[in-house]
Write an enzyme that holds these catalytic residues in place. Structure first.
Site, mmCIF file in Angstrom:
data_model
loop_
_atom_site.group_PDB
_atom_site.id
_atom_site.type_symbol
_atom_site.label_atom_id
_atom_site.label_comp_id
_atom_site.label_asym_id
_atom_site.label_seq_id
_atom_site.Cartn_x
_atom_site.Cartn_y
_atom_site.Cartn_z
ATOM 1 N N SER A 57 42.076 -22.169 -25.858
ATOM 2 C CA SER A 57 41.684 -22.727 -24.557
ATOM 3 C C SER A 57 42.613 -23.873 -24.181
ATOM 4 O O SER A 57 43.133 -24.568 -25.067
ATOM 5 C CB SER A 57 40.249 -23.262 -24.642
ATOM 6 O OG SER A 57 39.930 -23.986 -23.475
ATOM 7 N N TYR A 70 34.116 -29.541 -28.152
ATOM 8 C CA TYR A 70 34.653 -28.182 -27.965
ATOM 9 C C TYR A 70 36.178 -28.201 -28.019
ATOM 10 O O TYR A 70 36.808 -27.378 -28.704
ATOM 11 C CB TYR A 70 34.172 -27.650 -26.604
ATOM 12 C CG TYR A 70 34.772 -26.328 -26.180
ATOM 13 C CD1 TYR A 70 34.313 -25.128 -26.705
ATOM 14 C CD2 TYR A 70 35.810 -26.285 -25.232
ATOM 15 C CE1 TYR A 70 34.864 -23.918 -26.300
ATOM 16 C CE2 TYR A 70 36.367 -25.079 -24.825
ATOM 17 C CZ TYR A 70 35.881 -23.905 -25.359
ATOM 18 O OH TYR A 70 36.436 -22.714 -24.960
HETATM 19 N N1 LIG Z 1 34.801 -19.216 -20.141
HETATM 20 C C1 LIG Z 1 35.817 -20.082 -20.183
HETATM 21 O O1 LIG Z 1 36.033 -20.884 -19.241
HETATM 22 C C2 LIG Z 1 36.761 -20.073 -21.354
HETATM 23 C C3 LIG Z 1 37.954 -20.796 -21.220
HETATM 24 C C4 LIG Z 1 38.858 -20.824 -22.271
HETATM 25 C C5 LIG Z 1 38.566 -20.133 -23.427
HETATM 26 N N2 LIG Z 1 37.396 -19.458 -23.545
HETATM 27 C C6 LIG Z 1 37.130 -18.779 -24.803
HETATM 28 O O2 LIG Z 1 37.036 -17.405 -24.575
HETATM 29 C C7 LIG Z 1 36.196 -16.802 -25.565
HETATM 30 C C8 LIG Z 1 35.147 -15.952 -24.883
HETATM 31 O O3 LIG Z 1 34.278 -16.834 -24.155
HETATM 32 P P1 LIG Z 1 33.412 -16.346 -22.908
HETATM 33 O O4 LIG Z 1 33.778 -17.236 -21.768
HETATM 34 O O5 LIG Z 1 33.512 -14.866 -22.756
HETATM 35 O O6 LIG Z 1 31.972 -16.808 -23.369
HETATM 36 P P2 LIG Z 1 30.636 -15.994 -23.629
HETATM 37 O O7 LIG Z 1 30.393 -15.025 -22.556
HETATM 38 O O8 LIG Z 1 29.608 -17.063 -23.898
HETATM 39 O O9 LIG Z 1 30.962 -15.187 -24.954
HETATM 40 C C9 LIG Z 1 31.026 -15.843 -26.180
HETATM 41 C C10 LIG Z 1 30.875 -14.794 -27.268
HETATM 42 O O10 LIG Z 1 30.896 -15.480 -28.530
HETATM 43 C C11 LIG Z 1 29.818 -14.997 -29.313
HETATM 44 N N3 LIG Z 1 29.348 -16.038 -30.220
HETATM 45 C C12 LIG Z 1 29.012 -17.319 -29.905
HETATM 46 N N4 LIG Z 1 28.592 -17.977 -31.002
HETATM 47 C C13 LIG Z 1 28.676 -17.099 -32.035
HETATM 48 C C14 LIG Z 1 28.397 -17.178 -33.428
HETATM 49 N N5 LIG Z 1 27.959 -18.317 -33.980
HETATM 50 N N6 LIG Z 1 28.605 -16.071 -34.189
HETATM 51 C C15 LIG Z 1 29.060 -14.933 -33.619
HETATM 52 N N7 LIG Z 1 29.346 -14.790 -32.307
HETATM 53 C C16 LIG Z 1 29.145 -15.859 -31.534
HETATM 54 C C17 LIG Z 1 28.745 -14.607 -28.316
HETATM 55 O O11 LIG Z 1 27.902 -13.692 -28.916
HETATM 56 P P3 LIG Z 1 26.435 -13.378 -28.299
HETATM 57 O O12 LIG Z 1 26.686 -12.490 -27.135
HETATM 58 O O13 LIG Z 1 25.746 -12.714 -29.420
HETATM 59 O O14 LIG Z 1 25.861 -14.698 -27.910
HETATM 60 C C18 LIG Z 1 29.571 -14.012 -27.191
HETATM 61 O O15 LIG Z 1 29.865 -12.653 -27.442
HETATM 62 C C19 LIG Z 1 35.642 -17.977 -26.386
HETATM 63 O O16 LIG Z 1 36.420 -18.158 -27.545
HETATM 64 C C20 LIG Z 1 35.826 -19.163 -25.456
HETATM 65 O O17 LIG Z 1 35.903 -20.389 -26.179
HETATM 66 C C21 LIG Z 1 36.491 -19.404 -22.530
#
Ligand SMILES: NC(=O)c1ccc[n+]([C@@H]2O[C@H](COP(=O)([O-])OP(=O)(O)OC[C@H]3O[C@@H](n4cnc5c(N)ncnc54)[C@H](OP(=O)(O)O)[C@@H]3O)[C@@H](O)[C@H]2O)c1
Length: 164
Positions: A57, A70
């Site tokens: 990120s 984070y």
């Molecule tokens: N959204 C943003 O603005 C953004 C920006 C930069 C980077 N990212 C990164 O992109 C990636 C995907 O994020 P997203 O935005 O798609 O968020 P999201 O929709 O909340 O997805 C997060 C995923 O991580 C899983 N997860 C969370 N905690 C976990 C744990 N303890 N053990 C196993 N699985 C776990 C969740 O599983 P469940 O479905 O079972 O909860 C979900 O599938 C992450 O690494 C995030 O940090 C996001």
């Protein structure tokens, strides 16, 4: 190809008051990625080819007051993934670090996105292009690379006052 895309944002204000909650963010984003990353790297190395794509990120580029728990976990993950990429260089296995900005997903539901906010589809397209080019680092949107390059070098006193 392995896409390492798990992660948790946590709740910065709450997590500052509850160290166990802060540790959960660190464990998921950093420790979990070290564990899963090494397992996947070993499997890819055994087959002799493939890519490990790691969702880092922009938050890891420079710690911000608003989400440094984070952000620091992502900084650790990012450094780990870069090192792993160097360790695997020349083995046929490629590690690609993806640094998105604000992406509209469940993680950011209800949060204000700002002008550079993007979508999961844009991140997916950038990942696909990065894989074709065998890129080592991918920014989404691409303009963030220049923006963060400037922000990274701002003096602390100036950076602290920015509404980021
Ligand atoms: N959204 C943003 O603005 C953004 C920006 C930069 C980077 N990212 C990164 O992109 C990636 C995907 O994020 P997203 O935005 O798609 O968020 P999201 O929709 O909340 O997805 C997060 C995923 O991580 C899983 N997860 C969370 N905690 C976990 C744990 N303890 N053990 C196993 N699985 C776990 C969740 O599983 P469940 O479905 O079972 O909860 C979900 O599938 C992450 O690494 C995030 O940090 C996001």
């Amino acid at each position: 190809m392995v896409l390492l895309a798990f992660g948790t944002l946590g709740d910065q204000a709450h997590d500052e008051r509850d160290p166990r909650a802060a540790v959960r963010v660190a464990q998921t984003n950093y420790t979990g990625a070290v564990s899963a990353g090494l397992v996947c790297a070993s499997a890819l190395q055994a087959q002799g080819h493939g890519s490990l794509v790691v969702l880092s990120s922009v938050a890891g580029e420079r710690a911000r007051r608003a989400n440094f728990i984070y952000g620091s976990s992502k900084a650790g993950l990012d450094a780990f993934a870069q090192g792993l990429g160097d360790a695997l260089y020349g083995t046929g296995v490629h590690v690609m670090v993806v640094r998105p900005g604000f992406v509209r997903t469940r993680m950011t539901a209800g949060l204000p996105g700002g002008p550079l906010a993007t979508t999961p589809e844009a991140v997916a397209a950038a990942v696909e292009l990065g894989l074709r080019r065998r890129a080592e680092t991918v920014w989404v949107p691409g303009t963030l690379r220049m923006v963060m390059s400037a922000l990274r070098h701002l003096p602390r006193g100036v950076f602290r006052r920015l509404p980021v």
